[in-house]
Design a protein around this motif. Structure first.
Motif, short mmCIF file in Angstrom:
data_model
loop_
_atom_site.label_atom_id
_atom_site.label_comp_id
_atom_site.label_asym_id
_atom_site.label_seq_id
_atom_site.Cartn_x
_atom_site.Cartn_y
_atom_site.Cartn_z
N UNK A 123 -5.78 23.61 60.84
CA UNK A 123 -6.55 22.17 61.26
C UNK A 123 -6.92 21.74 59.90
N UNK A 124 -6.74 20.56 58.99
CA UNK A 124 -7.68 20.01 58.21
C UNK A 124 -8.67 19.50 58.78
N UNK A 125 -10.15 19.42 58.74
CA UNK A 125 -10.82 18.02 59.94
C UNK A 125 -11.17 17.45 58.49
N UNK A 126 -11.37 15.96 59.31
CA UNK A 126 -11.46 15.18 58.74
C UNK A 126 -12.46 15.02 58.04
N UNK A 127 -12.96 14.80 56.08
CA UNK A 127 -13.82 14.44 55.87
C UNK A 127 -14.72 13.04 55.97
N UNK A 128 -15.89 12.99 55.94
CA UNK A 128 -16.70 11.78 56.08
C UNK A 128 -16.93 11.56 58.11
N UNK A 129 -16.70 12.51 58.79
CA UNK A 129 -16.69 12.01 59.79
C UNK A 129 -18.09 12.59 59.83
N UNK A 130 -18.80 11.35 60.90
CA UNK A 130 -19.55 12.16 61.69
C UNK A 130 -19.93 12.23 63.17
N UNK A 131 -21.12 12.32 63.71
CA UNK A 131 -21.79 11.87 64.94
C UNK A 131 -22.73 10.92 64.67
N UNK A 132 -22.80 10.22 66.18
CA UNK A 132 -22.77 8.95 66.28
C UNK A 132 -25.15 9.20 65.56
N UNK A 133 -25.09 10.45 65.90
CA UNK A 133 -26.42 10.21 65.09
C UNK A 133 -26.66 10.10 64.03
N UNK A 134 -25.43 10.72 62.86
CA UNK A 134 -24.86 10.56 61.47
C UNK A 134 -24.98 11.92 61.12
#
Length: 581
Positions: A123-134
């Motif tokens: 799996x290539x993890x989606x870049x630029x994603x953050x949790x709701x705390x950043x």
């Protein structure tokens, strides 16, 4: 109607109340094409009754009613419908389903590949994603969550989902404490996750689409602790973040860091806030919707089929309400289990004789159960929903039954019970369940069988049924994931007795077929094997299949973007409101 459960846990509720589950569904008002799990199971009315083609309006809020408070916010331990409905808005997995289909698509993975031998998933993890705390999302976050799922000593309670991931190489050793790492898991770089299985599994991606292996923020979980993370302090990558969770209400607010956009370039979700009021009076819940106070009712919120039974007839016969209702046969079934054990509590069990069980099949009239449920369910003739891949359209002649009192009496006489016999039926003590049990009692009386009814609490029913000592019991099952194995292997393999295989059914040939299908990657061959299983199970009269659920969704005309799915919870991220439209 009995409750469902999953692997020993309470799951979806009866038609009158909500329990706990982790998957299930509903989409359209036209039955989808059967045996097409990878296709679009929609019809022309799916997702259109409440969806506008115009550009969505951002902002606003909605209010909803739920009959139960949220038991678990931690996706590693949540295994019920109420928790799933809320957690689906907060957390995301590597893959998910494409709206109202069974098609798997990437979610937090931007892409994935499967090796030719079916063992290695990259799996290539989606870049630029953050949790709701950043905090940024990385591949290691999934490793952390998988280790939590496989930690049998995790406090305050371990994950009930560990068995779904035992197929990963080294998972069992890690779970048993004989290894400190999971050998089949690696992260070659910050945004690559590799999972290696010990043997192929056709439905592994569907397992990954469940909520257990959702991305969680390790630093945050360690900071607040597992107990708070499960009750008051959720933190995910989903469209909403948690503001409030208590016994009276759940409040979700827009995640300012959410990564997904719509085709107009607008950042999802559209809503600023969702307030879910906890109210266990489903009649009041229906009244709130009829008065326009709540945005929609669904099975995930109201329980049962999504419309309170007290209001079903009124709503379905009131044009202004009926036109706002969407429905679809669900991947959930009910049945009357007939215990096949030679003895029960040291006493000979007449149901160990297949002729007696077949007599009971011929004495059953499913139309009475449909009537008791106000026509809100479908009759069922096999242990697989008609919406599932593997469903057998034409059963063998020895696997089909219809009401035939004379034949039932003949079979009883042939079995040595011409003067009748007495059996004990166990069920939960809800109003609808009692009505069904009494109807079944009358049916059996017509063929010479006396049924003693034991209606007990859900807890006591589970204890009795899962001990394998309930001679007859009424229960149900709803999918964990849309694959026939989740019904057939779980409920009829002898290695599942008595926890899931409540009837103590033990047929070596059926076990062989089930075990072969479990790790066969050829779907056509799996369908053939499951067809053999279904025909044999019905020929052996292990169950009296009763009804298949239909899910109903009542959606206000000012709610847009709402669609239903055979596998997903309510799509809060796509919902927008416009009272004037």
């Amino acid at each position: 109607m009995a409750l469902f459960w999953k692997h020993g846990l309470a799951t979806i509720a009866s038609i009158a109340m909500v329990g706990a589950l982790v998957a299930g569904c509903g989409t359209n008002s036209t039955s989808p094409a059967k045996n097409a799990p990878s296709g679009n199971n929609s019809s022309s009315d799916t997702g259109t009754a409440s969806t506008s083609g115009s550009k969505p309006i951002e902002g606003g809020s909605i209010t909803l009613d739920s009959t139960q408070a949220v038991p678990d916010l931690d996706p590693a331990v949540a295994y019920d419908t109420t928790s799933g409905e809320v957690d689906a808005q907060i957390y995301q997995s590597l893959v998910t389903y494409d709206k109202n289909t069974y098609t798997i698509i990437p979610e937090l993975a931007s892409s994935y590949t499967v090796s030719p031998n079916g063992l290695t998933y990259t799996f290539k993890i989606r870049k630029g994603v953050t949790f709701s705390n950043g905090d940024p999302l990385t591949a290691q976050d999934f490793v952390f969550q998988l280790e939590r799922i496989l930690d049998k000593n995790m406090t305050p309670k371990p994950s009930p989902g560990n068995s779904f991931f035992e197929i990963i190489k080294g998972a069992t050793a890690y779970y048993n404490g004989t290894a400190k790492t999971i050998s089949g898991v690696s992260t070659p770089d910050k945004y690559t996750l590799v999972l290696t299985l010990s043997k192929p599994e056709k439905f592994f991606l569907q397992v990954l689409a469940m909520q257990f292996l959702s991305a969680v923020d390790p630093a945050y979980v360690k900071k607040v602790g597992n107990a708070a993370f499960d009750t008051t302090s959720a933190m995910g990558t989903g469209p909403f973040e948690l503001k409030t969770n208590n016994q009276n209400e759940v409040v979700l607010v827009k995640n300012p860091h959410y990564w997904q956009k719509d085709k107009w370039g607008q950042t999802l979700p559209y809503l600023n806030q969702i307030t879910i009021n906890i109210n266990d009076n489903d009649q009041v819940d229906a009244l709130h919707w009829e008065q326009g106070q709540t945005a929609f009712m669904s099975p995930w919120l109201i329980g049962g089929d999504g419309i309170p039974p007290s209001q079903y007839v009124t709503m379905m016969n009131t044009p202004k309400y009926k036109q706002l209702i969407q429905k679809q046969p669900a991947n959930s079934i009910f049945y009357i289990g007939l215990n096949t054990a030679k003895t029960i509590n040291g006493k000979p069990n007449p149901l160990s004789n297949v002729l007696v069980r077949r007599a009971m099949e011929y004495g059953f009239d499913d139309s009475q159960f449909v009537k008791i449920n106000n026509g809100a369910v479908l009759p069922l003739n096999e242990p697989l929903p008609s919406t599932m891949e593997g469903y057998v359209k034409n059963l063998n002649s020895n696997a089909k039954y219809s009401l035939n009192v004379a034949k039932a009496k003949q079979l009883l006489a042939k079995a040595g019970y011409s003067k009748g016999l007495t059996v004990d039926l166990w069920d939960e003590n809800t109003t609808v369940a009692r009505e069904e049990d009494q109807a079944f009692q009358a049916m059996m009386k017509n063929i010479g069988i006396t049924v003693n009814i034991h209606d007990v609490t859900w807890k006591d029913f589970l204890s009795k049924a899962m001990s394998g000592t309930a001679q007859v019991c009424q229960s149900g099952w709803v999918q964990d994931f849309p694959d026939a194995s989740d019904f057939l292997n779980t409920l009829f393999n002898s290695n599942q007795a008595p926890t899931n295989n409540l009837t103590n059914y033990d047929n070596p040939q059926v076990d062989k077929w089930l075990n072969e299908a479990q790790n066969n990657t050829n779907q056509a061959q799996r369908d053939q094997l499951y067809g053999k299983v279904i025909n044999q199970v019905m020929a052996d009269a292990v169950w009296i299949p009763t009804v298949q659920m239909i899910d109903y969704y009542s959606v206000q005309p000012w709610v847009h973007g709402f669609y239903t799915s055979p596998v997903l919870f309510d799509p809060m991220a796509s919902v927008w409101v416009d009272p004037g439209h």
